[in-house]
Design a protein around this motif. Structure first.
Motif, PDB file in Angstrom:
ATOM      1  N   GLU A 138     -11.753  -3.113  -7.507  1.00  0.00           N
ATOM      2  CA  GLU A 138     -12.426  -1.827  -7.264  1.00  0.00           C
ATOM      3  C   GLU A 138     -12.676  -1.644  -5.769  1.00  0.00           C
ATOM      4  O   GLU A 138     -12.506  -0.552  -5.217  1.00  0.00           O
ATOM      5  CB  GLU A 138     -13.743  -1.774  -8.044  1.00  0.00           C
ATOM      6  N   LEU A 139     -13.051  -2.750  -5.136  1.00  0.00           N
ATOM      7  CA  LEU A 139     -13.271  -2.676  -3.676  1.00  0.00           C
ATOM      8  C   LEU A 139     -11.956  -2.340  -2.966  1.00  0.00           C
ATOM      9  O   LEU A 139     -11.925  -1.553  -2.012  1.00  0.00           O
ATOM     10  CB  LEU A 139     -13.820  -4.015  -3.163  1.00  0.00           C
ATOM     11  N   ALA A 140     -10.868  -2.909  -3.469  1.00  0.00           N
ATOM     12  CA  ALA A 140      -9.563  -2.668  -2.848  1.00  0.00           C
ATOM     13  C   ALA A 140      -9.174  -1.199  -3.014  1.00  0.00           C
ATOM     14  O   ALA A 140      -8.666  -0.558  -2.081  1.00  0.00           O
ATOM     15  CB  ALA A 140      -8.510  -3.585  -3.465  1.00  0.00           C
ATOM     16  N   ARG A 141      -9.451  -0.653  -4.225  1.00  0.00           N
ATOM     17  CA  ARG A 141      -9.133   0.781  -4.451  1.00  0.00           C
ATOM     18  C   ARG A 141      -9.947   1.641  -3.495  1.00  0.00           C
ATOM     19  O   ARG A 141      -9.449   2.586  -2.896  1.00  0.00           O
ATOM     20  CB  ARG A 141      -9.472   1.155  -5.891  1.00  0.00           C
ATOM     21  N   LEU A 142     -11.187   1.268  -3.323  1.00  0.00           N
ATOM     22  CA  LEU A 142     -12.073   2.009  -2.416  1.00  0.00           C
ATOM     23  C   LEU A 142     -11.511   1.949  -0.988  1.00  0.00           C
ATOM     24  O   LEU A 142     -11.425   2.970  -0.291  1.00  0.00           O
ATOM     25  CB  LEU A 142     -13.462   1.356  -2.467  1.00  0.00           C
ATOM     26  N   ALA A 143     -11.110   0.750  -0.584  1.00  0.00           N
ATOM     27  CA  ALA A 143     -10.594   0.566   0.779  1.00  0.00           C
ATOM     28  C   ALA A 143      -9.372   1.453   0.990  1.00  0.00           C
ATOM     29  O   ALA A 143      -9.196   2.045   2.067  1.00  0.00           O
ATOM     30  CB  ALA A 143     -10.248  -0.899   1.007  1.00  0.00           C
ATOM     31  N   ARG A 144      -8.539   1.595  -0.038  1.00  0.00           N
ATOM     32  CA  ARG A 144      -7.318   2.390   0.123  1.00  0.00           C
ATOM     33  C   ARG A 144      -7.620   3.860   0.368  1.00  0.00           C
ATOM     34  O   ARG A 144      -6.807   4.570   0.952  1.00  0.00           O
ATOM     35  CB  ARG A 144      -6.430   2.219  -1.119  1.00  0.00           C
ATOM     36  N   ARG A 145      -8.793   4.321  -0.040  1.00  0.00           N
ATOM     37  CA  ARG A 145      -9.130   5.729   0.202  1.00  0.00           C
ATOM     38  C   ARG A 145      -9.258   6.025   1.688  1.00  0.00           C
ATOM     39  O   ARG A 145      -9.289   7.164   2.108  1.00  0.00           O
ATOM     40  CB  ARG A 145     -10.454   6.097  -0.478  1.00  0.00           C
ATOM     41  N   GLY A 146      -9.386   4.979   2.485  1.00  0.00           N
ATOM     42  CA  GLY A 146      -9.501   5.183   3.929  1.00  0.00           C
ATOM     43  C   GLY A 146      -8.156   5.340   4.612  1.00  0.00           C
ATOM     44  O   GLY A 146      -8.097   5.686   5.797  1.00  0.00           O
ATOM     45  N   ALA A 147      -7.046   5.094   3.906  1.00  0.00           N
ATOM     46  CA  ALA A 147      -5.715   5.099   4.522  1.00  0.00           C
ATOM     47  C   ALA A 147      -5.513   6.386   5.322  1.00  0.00           C
ATOM     48  O   ALA A 147      -6.005   7.440   4.896  1.00  0.00           O
ATOM     49  CB  ALA A 147      -4.649   4.963   3.445  1.00  0.00           C
ATOM     50  N   PRO A 148      -4.873   6.360   6.466  1.00  0.00           N
ATOM     51  CA  PRO A 148      -4.142   5.222   7.048  1.00  0.00           C
ATOM     52  C   PRO A 148      -5.042   4.220   7.808  1.00  0.00           C
ATOM     53  O   PRO A 148      -4.519   3.324   8.458  1.00  0.00           O
ATOM     54  CB  PRO A 148      -3.186   5.909   8.031  1.00  0.00           C
ATOM     55  N   LEU A 149      -6.318   4.391   7.691  1.00  0.00           N
ATOM     56  CA  LEU A 149      -7.220   3.436   8.333  1.00  0.00           C
ATOM     57  C   LEU A 149      -7.008   2.062   7.702  1.00  0.00           C
ATOM     58  O   LEU A 149      -6.927   1.947   6.481  1.00  0.00           O
ATOM     59  CB  LEU A 149      -8.650   3.928   8.085  1.00  0.00           C
ATOM     60  N   ASP A 150      -6.886   1.045   8.539  1.00  0.00           N
ATOM     61  CA  ASP A 150      -6.695  -0.319   8.047  1.00  0.00           C
ATOM     62  C   ASP A 150      -8.049  -0.818   7.526  1.00  0.00           C
ATOM     63  O   ASP A 150      -8.985  -1.008   8.300  1.00  0.00           O
ATOM     64  CB  ASP A 150      -6.183  -1.184   9.213  1.00  0.00           C
ATOM     65  N   ALA A 151      -8.173  -0.958   6.220  1.00  0.00           N
ATOM     66  CA  ALA A 151      -9.457  -1.359   5.617  1.00  0.00           C
ATOM     67  C   ALA A 151      -9.217  -2.614   4.786  1.00  0.00           C
ATOM     68  O   ALA A 151      -8.497  -2.575   3.797  1.00  0.00           O
ATOM     69  CB  ALA A 151      -9.995  -0.229   4.751  1.00  0.00           C
ATOM     70  N   ARG A 152      -9.823  -3.715   5.212  1.00  0.00           N
ATOM     71  CA  ARG A 152      -9.579  -4.997   4.534  1.00  0.00           C
ATOM     72  C   ARG A 152     -10.852  -5.448   3.811  1.00  0.00           C
ATOM     73  O   ARG A 152     -11.938  -5.401   4.380  1.00  0.00           O
ATOM     74  CB  ARG A 152      -9.180  -6.012   5.606  1.00  0.00           C
ATOM     75  N   VAL A 153     -10.672  -5.893   2.583  1.00  0.00           N
ATOM     76  CA  VAL A 153     -11.835  -6.305   1.781  1.00  0.00           C
ATOM     77  C   VAL A 153     -12.133  -7.791   1.999  1.00  0.00           C
ATOM     78  O   VAL A 153     -11.229  -8.616   2.044  1.00  0.00           O
ATOM     79  CB  VAL A 153     -11.565  -6.060   0.280  1.00  0.00           C
ATOM     80  N   LEU A 154     -13.398  -8.108   2.152  1.00  0.00           N
ATOM     81  CA  LEU A 154     -13.835  -9.508   2.201  1.00  0.00           C
ATOM     82  C   LEU A 154     -14.858  -9.715   1.094  1.00  0.00           C
ATOM     83  O   LEU A 154     -15.721  -8.871   0.872  1.00  0.00           O
ATOM     84  CB  LEU A 154     -14.505  -9.832   3.532  1.00  0.00           C
TER      85      LEU A 154
END
Ligand SMILES: Cc1cc2nc3c(=O)[nH]c(=O)nc-3n(C[C@H](O)[C@H](O)[C@H](O)COP(=O)(O)O)c2cc1C
Length: 745
Positions: free
Chosen positions: A523-539
């Motif tokens: 779910e965090l990864a899906r959320l991060a993808r909403r920022g594309a093309p911003l590079d958003a990496r989950v930790l």
């Protein structure tokens, strides 16, 4: 009384020890010690006190107060201190002949370390070393006893020269420490015993006949400070004559209105004794005077104008209805404190003035002098909320001023570093333009990148607002020296998408730190993808604690560096009134701190002590809040820009807004951390930092590098701490639209 009882009483009285004051020190490691101990222990009058095991544990605990040591860890740490020696052979066995007690104490440096542990930071280690090296001569042991006791407790003086010819009377026990069993014992002996029982390693040189013509040179040889608390006027002057000749400071407390006299003959060789109050009279001249003839001199020293009613009345009554000048225990204790305090500051170079000082408690704590006024009745706190603007009615043709205001209000809802809202807008016909407002920048806003990120988010929000009114917003190319963005509004449809706008007003920071409900990594990864093309990496997982510690290290730098702290504190609003007046900045209520952390924040904001912590390389506890906050959260998203040019940063801002709105839809809490901008300053413009800042940031960057990585051309912009729990307590405000928007003809 029978004759037998009388003679037994006499024998028992003769056993009274009124002379010894020097403890016998038996080094635990010396070959002769076991035999001496056997002999002492065999004596039925000797009592053994052995608390060494407990003291060793306290010592190792005191060295790591941040850790909760298990029993095994504690044992290991103690073993390391003992270095394989048996506890009985460690440290010193001290025999006190006057009390017949044999006490097992730590070796000198460890005894000092533990005994003075609670001095730490009020006095630094290095300062304490200097104080322990002092040699202090104290003449007169009534007020002087309080001075000696305070100095010994505080760790001032490795050698004390103590002089008084007098014995303790019962009538001294209104102010001098001791008990009825001490009556009749010389005051030097009593003071020396107190010192020895506190710290047997302090060297005491005793002058139980007082300071005499024959011993004054020995009394004062090579001392660092002289404390004058004797009653004899002639001796007082003589002490000063010697002090002046040898260039030594003299400190004296008088139990009257908290009077302290400091005479820095070390700094002012020509200074006249008693600040010149006595004129040019010498000790030799005073020697020939009767007590009565000395009275005017005593009064001159005291300064008649300074006498209280009670003191003046008592003076008249001396030798009439009262034997001597009255002195209260509270005044004597205060004198002890003032002299010890003065000596400490003189020795540490923090006090160089000569003269008379008063710490008159009656006056300082009189009615009406309270520093903290009585609490005012609690005012109802004004509600802090960001109300959404009203949707304008549907229109036709070019956007109406009301519609423009609505769209700019949407843009202004965007997040910005410190809620500084670093923007200004201009509307002209069907175009809205946005600029960075350079007056609303901060040190963190390296090369305006934080501002551009915020303006990118504002652009995304403006578009959502425009669409909600039925416009098709088109971003137009802009010149390098023009506005940051320009949005053309073409009326497109009557259908209004009001739903998306609602989320603009729901989006906000949520800085709560409690334990988060888990959020699946997918779910965090899906959320991060909403920022594309911003590079958003989950930790997630263990990396969170490491990330939190690295950001905590940045917090520490921001609190310890004066200018970064100013920046940080400048963004905070501490009362609802402040928040409403500026309608920008971060309301401390939104930091979600508990009572203790709020109180700590109040201290931190003042900056007090921060320079000291920086100089000692301390203040590491300032990392903990970030570490704990990340450890308790569900995950983090690291946002990195594709490049450092304006377009890339605006794109990043748009991505941030999309991502955050998606989190809002999913009911997730977002807490951004902008402090990594400082790393970018370090990488790209290290010279703009001060030496200490550079060093501390380099150190913090090591930890950050391990978990996130730093790239010069692809800067980390924000870290979003993501969690799920209660909603935030308060929402941030925005400046009125008309303050940021201008209509051009
Ligand atoms: C570039 C940038 C840096 C930020 N840095 C932090 C930060 O270090 N700590 C924090 O609590 N909030 C940070 N924020 C969040 C802002 O404080 C927040 O957006 C602002 O106060 C407005 O509040 P809101 O987002 O709740 O509307 C940052 C936001 C931006 C855009």
């Amino acid at each position: 009384m029978s004759h037998q009882l009388a003679s037994e009483l006499a024998a028992a009285t003769a056993r009274r020890d009124v002379t010894t004051f020097r403890p016998v020190l038996l080094d635990g490691q010396s070959r002769d010690t076991p035999a001496a101990l056997v002999e002492l222990v065999a004596d039925p009058t000797v009592v053994v006190v052995d608390e060494l095991g407990e003291q060793l544990e306290q010592l190792v605990k005191g060295r790591a107060p941040c850790r909760e040591l298990s029993g095994a860890q504690l044992g290991d740490a103690v073993e390391r201190v003992l270095e394989g020696r048996a506890p009985a052979a460690f440290g010193t066995w001290v025999f006190y002949p006057w009390s017949r007690r044999l006490v097992h104490v730590l070796p000198e440096p460890l005894h000092r370390e533990l005994r003075l542990d609670r001095n730490r930071y009020a006095i630094t280690e290095e300062e304490q070393q200097r104080l322990v090296g002092l040699r202090v001569a104290v003449a007169g042991l009534s007020v002087g006893r309080a001075v000696v006791s305070t100095m010994a407790h505080e760790g001032i003086g490795g050698e004390l020269r103590l002089a008084d010819f007098d014995v303790l009377d019962l009538s001294n026990l209104n102010r001098v420490s001791g008990g009825v069993a001490d009556v009749g014992v010389n005051k030097v002996v009593l003071a020396a015993r107190e010192v020895a029982e506190l710290d047997p390693y302090i060297r005491v040189v005793a002058f139980p006949r007082g300071v005499q013509e024959t011993t004054i040179a020995q009394f004062l040889a090579d001392v660092d400070v002289i404390v004058d608390e004797c009653d004899d006027l002639e001796m007082k002057v003589r002490l000063r004559e010697h002090a002046r000749a040898a260039g030594l400071p003299v400190v004296m407390a008088t139990s009257h209105r908290g009077m302290l006299d400091v005479e820095r003959f070390d700094l002012e060789p020509g200074r006249r004794p008693f600040h010149g109050l006595l004129g040019d009279v010498t000790s030799a001249e005073l020697g020939g005077l009767t007590t009565k003839q000395k009275v005017p001199y005593v009064i001159r020293i005291l300064d008649p104008a300074s006498l209280t009613e009670r003191a003046a009345a008592s003076m008249v009554e001396v030798k009439e209805t009262v034997s001597t000048w009255p002195q209260l225990a509270s005044d004597v204790a205060l004198g002890g404190a003032m002299v010890a305090n003065a000596i400490r500051r003189i020795a540490l170079g923090a006090f160089s003035a000569s003269g008379r000082f008063y710490a008159d408690l009656d006056d300082l704590t009189a009615d009406g002098r309270q520093a903290v006024p009585a609490p005012a009745p609690a005012a109802e706190p004004a509600p802090v909320a960001a109300a959404p603007p009203r949707m304008p009615p549907p229109g036709t043709g070019a956007p109406s001023p009301e519609e423009v205001r609505f769209i700019v209000a949407c843009a202004s809802s965007a997040p910005s570093g410190g809620n500084m809202q670093p923007w200004r807008f201009e509307a002209q016909s069907d175009v809205i333009r946005a600029w960075v407002d350079p007056t609303r920048s901060s040190l963190l806003d390296f090369r305006n990148r934080a501002a551009l990120l915020a303006l990118g988010a504002a652009l995304e929000a403006a578009k959502i607002g425009a669409r909600a009114l039925g416009f098709e917003p088109v971003a137009r190319p802009v010149a390098v020296d023009g506005p940051v963005w320009e949005l053309a509004l073409e009326r497109w449809t009557d259908a209004r998408d009001e739903e998306a706008v609602k989320f603009l007003w729901r989006r906000c920071c949520n800085r709560r730190t409690g334990s988060s409900r888990p959020i699946p990594e997918a779910e965090l990864a899906r959320l991060a993808r909403r920022g594309a093309p911003l590079d958003a990496r989950v930790l997630a997982g263990d990396a969170l604690t490491e990330l939190g510690s690295a950001l905590g290290a940045l917090d520490r730098v921001r609190f310890l560096s004066p200018r970064l702290r100013r920046d940080l504190v400048g963004e905070l609003r501490f009362t609802p009134e402040e928040t409403h007046a500026s309608r920008d900045g971060i309301d401390v209520a939104s930091l979600e701190l508990d009572g203790a952390d709020l109180a700590t924040m109040d201290v931190l904001r003042s900056g007090a002590g921060m320079e000291l912590l920086a100089s000692l390389d301390r203040g590491w506890g300032l990392r903990n809040a970030a570490r704990d906050a990340f450890a308790a959260s569900a995950g983090a998203i690291v946002l990195r820009a594709a490049a450092v040019d304006r377009a890339a940063l605006l794109d990043a801002g748009r991505g941030l807004m999309r991502l955050w709105l998606e989190a809002t839809r999913r009911g997730l809490a977002v807490h951004p951390w902008g402090s990594p901008f400082l790393f970018q300053r370090l990488l790209e413009d290290g010279d703009s930092l001060e030496g200490w800042e550079r060093e501390a940031l380099t150190h913090a960057a090591d930890g950050f590098e391990r978990v996130v990585g730093l790239e010069r051309d692809r800067p980390v912009l924000l870290i979003l701490r993501i969690s799920q729990g209660d909603p935030p307590s308060v929402r941030s405000l925005r400046r009125p639209v008309d303050d940021v928007l201008a209509f051009a003809a």
